[in-house]
Design an enzyme around this catalytic site. Sequence first.
Site, PDB file in Angstrom:
ATOM      1  N   GLU A  71      54.383  18.806  66.027  1.00  0.00           N
ATOM      2  CA  GLU A  71      55.344  19.269  65.500  1.00  0.00           C
ATOM      3  C   GLU A  71      55.871  18.501  64.551  1.00  0.00           C
ATOM      4  O   GLU A  71      56.458  19.039  63.396  1.00  0.00           O
ATOM      5  CB  GLU A  71      56.409  19.617  66.775  1.00  0.00           C
ATOM      6  CG  GLU A  71      57.722  20.193  65.957  1.00  0.00           C
ATOM      7  CD  GLU A  71      58.083  21.502  66.584  1.00  0.00           C
ATOM      8  OE1 GLU A  71      57.265  21.995  67.484  1.00  0.00           O
ATOM      9  OE2 GLU A  71      59.250  22.144  66.355  1.00  0.00           O
ATOM     10  N   ASP A  72      56.238  17.303  64.769  1.00  0.00           N
ATOM     11  CA  ASP A  72      57.037  16.303  63.815  1.00  0.00           C
ATOM     12  C   ASP A  72      56.518  15.663  62.749  1.00  0.00           C
ATOM     13  O   ASP A  72      57.066  14.583  62.099  1.00  0.00           O
ATOM     14  CB  ASP A  72      58.150  15.601  64.567  1.00  0.00           C
ATOM     15  CG  ASP A  72      58.962  16.863  65.527  1.00  0.00           C
ATOM     16  OD1 ASP A  72      59.046  17.684  65.049  1.00  0.00           O
ATOM     17  OD2 ASP A  72      59.546  16.010  66.390  1.00  0.00           O
TER      18      ASP A  72
END
Length: 475
Positions: A71-72
């Site tokens: 996600e990051d």
Amino acid sequence: MSVKEITKDRKEIGADIIEKAFNFASLAHEGQKRLSGEDYMIHLFEVARSLSDLNMDTDTIVAGLLHDTLEDTKVTEAEIEKEFGKNVLFLVQGATKIQSIENKESKATSHKTLMKLFLATAEDIRVILIKLADRLHNLRTIRYLPPNKQKRMALESIKIYGPIAERLNMGDIKGEIEDLSFPYAFPGEYKDIINKTRQYFDESKTYAAQIKPKVEEYLRENYINDFKIDSRVKHYFSLYKKLSKLKNNLDAIHDLVAFRIILPDISQCYAVLGILHKKYLPLPKMIKDYIALPKPNGYQSLHTTVFCEDGRIVEFQIRTKDMHEHAENGIAAHWHYSESDKKGTHAEMKELEWVSKIKQWRQASQEEDPKDFFDSLKLDLFKERIFVFTPDGDVKDLPLGATPIDFAYSIHSEIGDRCYGAKVNGKLVSIGHQLKNGDVCQIITSKKQKPSLDWIKIAKTSEARSRIKSILKKG
Ligand code: MN
């Protein structure tokens, strides 16, 4: 922050691969900060440490360290698979999917639906445990979030994460999740409880400290020597729930402080119950035998409420070491399950389907190779359901095989009647298209459209079918 604090002295887990994941995550998240100002790595470290405290296996701890990479960061699925294997990738993907559901969540979505969606998406119980550990650390640092996010996270935790932890019989985590959320979810009620009960709590603690040695001495006089006794203070949020039920009558709460007696085996539990009742008169109807009749989540213990020293009312919880561990760590307690609990109980009970599933897992854990056991831990509880989003992020709970027709009728009967086609994930599809879990569906309507006979074959929900039939009857 060191890898040793994660691996501890656990010889059965792979310290090397955990260290590799730790370094991999540090590099991937390099320069990223939490809102607290701390390095992002602190979060991943804490999640992994909680998972190790729960005695989770190596793959789960590694996935805990990597749970935010997809996600990051720029890390790809292929890289994770190459470095850490398919299983770890599967767990990280699961955690990422749940994260994206939470990000999509709208006000229109009920917490109940969200919980189902969450469980259906997790597929593997270990994904849920990673998310519980993730949530726990996010709640421990909730004070750094902006107020609107605090409230949302706190409510969501109480409505979704607390109940999930409870169903998994993870009493410790459930209590902590609820108590950390309570002040942000219901600030007024929280202040109220603190003010009302502070004095009671303090008094009860002093009293517990005074009578503990007396109870210990009394047990020894009765030839019970191998035991552990602790006093437990009730969690604030569960006190709040109980007080609301009891119309705020604090005197009616007898388990503000309870004693817990841990013993080597079941027969000694019953013996201690008898010994206590010989000296301290029990309150009628307050004796609960959850050893013979476990709670639906598998919780086992004997509970009794008695007039103790100086006539004060005190609750005792009596259980074996294994039962205690299950009550604290719940399903996670299986991961180091030993042969010691074959004694079991004699009670047959009706259970929710998935509780019996947990039991099967428990049994399986004793017989199978642990590797196979983990692979079989798939959550198929809601496999027969799919969850489909509206473009606004509202979510509809539909049966497997459902079509845009069903989706349209689940929004509104008029929209169903006028359903002409749909866009699924941005692509045009026919009204008979089979929807999949996580699809975003937008219904296209036409004023000229009306239900026809073949719609009955296309529709899967009874809601849609009965509406179509009634329209057809009218002609
Ligand atoms: Mn996280």
